[in-house]
Design an enzyme around this catalytic site. Structure first.
Site, PDB file in Angstrom:
ATOM      1  N   GLU A  95       6.174 -49.695 -50.289  1.00 25.31           N
ATOM      2  CA  GLU A  95       4.801 -49.377 -50.679  1.00 25.31           C
ATOM      3  C   GLU A  95       4.458 -50.046 -52.000  1.00 25.31           C
ATOM      4  OE1 GLU A  95       3.923 -45.213 -50.577  1.00 25.31           O
ATOM      5  OE2 GLU A  95       5.413 -44.795 -49.021  1.00 25.31           O
ATOM      6  N   ASN A 129       1.015 -49.681 -47.679  1.00 29.35           N
ATOM      7  CA  ASN A 129       2.276 -49.643 -46.929  1.00 29.35           C
ATOM      8  C   ASN A 129       2.394 -50.840 -45.986  1.00 29.35           C
ATOM      9  OD1 ASN A 129       1.668 -46.913 -47.877  1.00 29.35           O
ATOM     10  ND2 ASN A 129       3.381 -46.247 -46.604  1.00 29.35           N
TER      11      ASN A 129
END
Ligand code: ADP
Ligand code: MG
Length: 157
Positions: free
Chosen positions: A81, A31
């Site tokens: 992500e 992330n």
């Protein structure tokens, strides 16, 4: 419309996600911080993309990327992500991840079960691998972006 901002170059630190257990599903996603996500074009489509990624000064690998609505912020902010299609020996939290987003696969979807979710992601990964083997996409793997020192980031669009 999803392709308007592509190819898209982005570099930033890998932070802790919200522990949705991607790793337990065999699909860890690195992330980006909220700050990096905010730097994305605000009208970039949510969904699944493919491209190239590298951690630190490491090798460049294929990746699939999800740009989605972040449940932590009640879906008012996006999350970005990256699942790198490579097996790493160790986690790389805190390291600099460089990505080049090359193409769009599909919009975000809801799935009735974990099994259908996992098989959709596996299909996304296969699609990314195929697409990235095309000469026009393969050539981007050697882009100077992956070899430039930090700070010299440019977006071409
Ligand atoms: P989080 O919720 O903290 O993002 P994940 O379960 O999604 O946790 O796991 C992501 C972490 O796993 C990454 O931040 C990275 O350190 C590590 N990781 C190991 N292998 C990979 C990979 N192939 N792709 C992405 N992240 C990986
Ligand atoms: Mg994650």
């Amino acid at each position: 419309a999803a392709m308007r901002h592509l190819p898209y170059f982005c570099r930033g630190k890998v932070v802790k996600g919200f522990g949705r257990g991607s790793k337990e599903l065999g699909i860890p996603t690195a992330n980006f911080s909220e700050q990096v996500v905010e730097s994305f074009p605000s009208d970039i489509s949510t969904g699944i993309y493919y491209g190239w990624a590298c951690v630190g000064n490491g090798d460049v690998h294929k990746m699939v990327l999800s740009i989605g609505w972040n449940p932590f912020y009640k879906n008012t902010k996006k999350s970005v992500e990256t699942h790198i299609i490579h097996t790493f020996k160790e986690d790389f939290y805190g390291e600099i991840l460089s990505i080049l987003i090359v193409g769009y696969i599909r919009p975000e979807k809801n799935f009735d079960s974990l099994e259908t979710l996992i098989s959709a992601i596996q299909e996304d990964i296969e699609e990314a691998k195929r697409q990235l083997d095309l000469p026009e996409h393969l050539k981007l793997k050697d882009n100077n972006f992956f070899h430039l020192p930090e700070g010299k980031i440019m977006n071409h669009h």
